[in-house]
Design an enzyme around this catalytic site. Structure first.
Site, PDB file in Angstrom:
ATOM      1  CE  LYS B 104      -0.717  -0.813   5.037  1.00  0.00           C
ATOM      2  NZ  LYS B 104       0.331  -2.085   4.857  1.00  0.00           N
ATOM      3  CD  GLU B 128      -9.077  -7.172  -4.931  1.00  0.00           C
ATOM      4  OE1 GLU B 128      -9.457  -6.470  -4.349  1.00  0.00           O
ATOM      5  OE2 GLU B 128      -9.833  -7.576  -6.143  1.00  0.00           O
ATOM      6  CB  VAL B 131      -7.139  -1.563  -0.512  1.00  0.00           C
ATOM      7  CG1 VAL B 131      -8.478  -1.103   0.164  1.00  0.00           C
ATOM      8  CG2 VAL B 131      -6.387  -0.716  -0.969  1.00  0.00           C
ATOM      9  N   GLY B 133      -7.330  -6.687   2.392  1.00  0.00           N
ATOM     10  CA  GLY B 133      -6.813  -7.902   2.373  1.00  0.00           C
ATOM     11  C   GLY B 133      -7.804  -8.765   1.255  1.00  0.00           C
ATOM     12  CB  ILE B 135     -12.669  -7.180   1.021  1.00  0.00           C
ATOM     13  CG1 ILE B 135     -12.532  -7.474   2.544  1.00  0.00           C
ATOM     14  CG2 ILE B 135     -13.945  -6.755   0.481  1.00  0.00           C
ATOM     15  CD1 ILE B 135     -13.177  -6.423   3.430  1.00  0.00           C
ATOM     16  N   GLY B 185      -0.851 -10.597  16.109  1.00  0.00           N
ATOM     17  CA  GLY B 185      -0.264 -10.611  14.963  1.00  0.00           C
ATOM     18  C   GLY B 185      -0.961  -9.594  13.848  1.00  0.00           C
ATOM     19  CG  ASP B 199      -2.468   0.512   7.572  1.00  0.00           C
ATOM     20  OD1 ASP B 199      -1.645  -0.069   6.832  1.00  0.00           O
ATOM     21  OD2 ASP B 199      -3.576   0.130   7.444  1.00  0.00           O
ATOM     22  CE  LYS B 203      -4.405  -1.406   4.898  1.00  0.00           C
ATOM     23  NZ  LYS B 203      -4.999  -1.928   5.896  1.00  0.00           N
ATOM     24  N   GLY B 299      -3.665 -10.527   6.988  1.00  0.00           N
ATOM     25  CA  GLY B 299      -3.515 -12.070   7.495  1.00  0.00           C
ATOM     26  C   GLY B 299      -2.848 -12.730   6.436  1.00  0.00           C
TER      27      GLY B 299
END
Lengths: 427, 427
Positions: B104, B128, B131, B133, B135, B185, B199, B203, B299
């Protein structure tokens, strides 16, 4: 690149497609490089407004004009219903003509067959608009979750039923809420199809076939919302819940459980707040976990937008001599009898205001291995008490059997009891 | 069809990509026809586990090995951070090598430049995973809403901040909640980047550039969650709300308003129930209305799943000599000063327990055109009262100015006041 399409049907969605093609032709061309040229439009009862008919498009009322036109790359089927839509789509796919459809009835009935035909002829078949309107759920399944294995789909697939339940949660009676949904244009021509859960069951069948790569024949289990009252929504609220018409398909032990049923959902879940005519679907898969897609489940422009995205998708494939993605022929996952599944339940009995009633009901439930979690006496009208009960997890068949026995005891109850599931988990 | 890829970076997401490629190679091939062949893997500090390295893949620590390999079709950049990722991506795109990235930082900084380079060289660029993860939001924007013009994007784009706020809504203090997020994590290497809103702002910049087809240079406005206490979450609850870190971009009068800020959301909104490390984004567009996409925002496997979908997407294009969709060079929509926007507000003042304080605060607010909607005196600790206030709609600059004046009055307050927006509408 230019693609020739034929549009079958000029009702709500068909008009929406023409409107978007008129206003967004340049947008689509700039973004995708695709120029959509409408060669022929079939209308049935009502001729489309002249300002929506693109220059050069021929109007007809004869299906054969579109099937016999050798220049049409993509047939866009928007007439709905089983016949003649099924015959037309079969014939087009058989000829190698690609098809975009928003017709849930033919897909629920014939998708496995269409895939076989398309695999042989090389035609493309897309149907984003058939399930959950503008929500890009088919695209997500086919293009985004390419490495994900799904374990369940869970959501709200009928906008009319959701609209009715939303109004009922505000105290409006069922019949008034349904009339309002019809007035607002959400309901199917026959609203019984919406409120019985059968519309959602067709969409669920399509969704389940896609995510589990399995054929499904015959109608899925469907329970409707016609027996729910605004009082039930109020009682559910006392339990921290609202009521939604849920469509769920999930794999368990190599078998597929799939059905539509009204359920209490806790207000802590996002799905409890998907209101009005909106649809929402959770997809649960191994890599991506839970994904929820929410949006307008129907309507002229949302569905038309989905249809146009399908046309562009196929056009890009056709015009690039792209290797078609492999079409997998469905395998056949055995269905689980929905009555064998288990759930917590909400039951509203209409009982006589007499001593010992609860003991007798509890006795019947005990004989069917149904364990009571809570009981509340609600309002009494003319000697009939609304008795609301929640249970611990029980088998659906046992629950239904016990209620059938209770409902047939004229010395216990007056009128049919209402049985709703209580869902805690989304997925 | 076979596509050769090089993977740059073998941290969390890189390992996830190797895991999925190992376990799902056949699934991907069956569904899409694409066979992904890993030619080279660059690792930095930690060599990847041998069982994850595909047969035939060469390990290296030299970036040049991947850039100079003429057989690599797609470079998968997963090292993160600005440098050397930016130089590598620029060089690869300049050479005509397609790039998939989940980075990002470089996209927020250089996406307009990358698009220019890619348009000249013919390379593909997909992101993809950068931004939200797993989705499929980029796919939805690029492939599904091809005929839709967007008016806003609105949502939760930082999983760590959302996890922290969720724990705080249960009464946990900020620092404990953040420590837990780090332990689980979710947090970035420097968690300040998450909780400051920066952050999410990166995004949001990427998302806004895509949906509005505009370049954005410089950092977007970001307010963080570090001054929020568990008490604020409790006070918000009394108002029927929770607190979320919101990222919002919307067009108004030909200008773009975009920024990240914590806001009170009513529990009646679905977004208020998007909890833990999840992300969710509303897209509002003309044809489709409101669509919400929700899922794991980060993740190992969710992001890796998104990265692999991008690889397949490009592979299908490359291998079919497909006409590349036109790359539009961004136009430049002027930004609205975020301080010029208006909102309702929640303010928590730490005031001295004295007569006349409220009158003086109200006087300052009145001078700044801020109108009070409600005031509640909350707990008192050592002579300092938490005074919670809500306002009617006011200009952000006026609100901030008034609070600055109040906070500088030592005879009125002790400590910094907290200002949160109250959002009613999603979109």
């Amino acid at each position: 690149m230019r693609v020739n399409i034929g549009i079958l049907g000029c009702g709500c969605v068909g008009s929406g497609v023409l409107k978007i093609l008129k206003s967004k032709a340049e947008t689509i061309r700039n973004r995708t490089g695709v120029e959509i040229n409408v060669r022929r439009i079939l209308y049935r009862s009502r001729r489309p407004a002249q300002e929506l008919v693109p220059p050069g498009a021929a109007l007809t009322q004869a299906y054969g004009d579109l099937l016999d036109d050798g220049e049409i790359d993509i047939l866009v089927e928007l007439i709905g219903g089983l016949s003649p839509a099924h015959e037309i789509v079969s014939a087009a796919l058989g000829n190698g003509t690609s098809v975009v459809t928003a017709n849930k009835a033919i897909l629920a009935g014939y998708l496995p067959e269409y895939r076989r035909i398309a695999a042989e002829s090389g035609a493309n078949l897309e149907f984003e608009g058939a399930v959950a309107g503008s929500i890009p759920i088919m695209a997500a399944i086919k293009s985004s979750f390419v490495a994900d294995d799904f374990s369940s789909a869970y959501g709200i697939l009928n906008g009319t039923a959701n609209y009715v339940l939303t109004r009922m949660s505000e105290g409006m009676p069922f019949s008034d809420a349904l009339a309002l949904a019809q007035k607002r244009g959400f309901a199917e021509a026959d609203p019984a199809f919406d409120v019985s859960g059968r519309d959602a069951a067709q969409k669920l069948a399509i969704l389940a076939m896609l995510i589990f790569n399995t054929g499904i024949s015959g109608d899925l289990h469907a329970e409707g919302i016609t027996d729910i009252t605004a009082d039930d929504l109020a009682y559910a609220r006392d339990l921290g819940c609202t009521v939604k018409l849920i469509a769920k398909a999930s794999l368990a032990g190599g078998r597929l459980g799939a059905g539509v049923y009204p359920a209490l959902l806790p207000f802590s879940s996002a799905l409890a707040h998907i209101n009005n005519e909106n649809n929402a679907v959770y997809l649960r898969s191994d890599n991506s976990g839970d994904a929820l897609l929410f949006g307008k489940g129907a309507g002229e422009l949302p569905t038309a937008s989905a249809v146009i995205s399908d046309v562009v998708r196929i056009a890009l494939r056709l015009k690039s001599q792209s290797a078609k993605p492999p079409v997998s022929i469905f395998k056949q996952i055995p269905l689980i009898d929905p009555l064998e599944l288990s759930s917590r339940f909400y039951i509203r009995y209409s009982v006589l205001d007499k001593v010992g009633i609860l003991a007798r009901i509890a006795g019947v439930l005990g004989n069917h291995n149904v364990s009571i979690a809570g009981v509340w006496q609600k309002n009494t009208v003319a000697g009939v008490v609304s008795l609301v009960m929640t249970t611990h997890s029980a088998r659906v068949r046992d629950m239904f059997d016990s209620v059938r026995i209770i409902d047939s005891s004229n010395d216990l109850v007056r009128g049919k009891s209402l049985v709703l599931r209580i869902d805690d988990l989304e997925g």
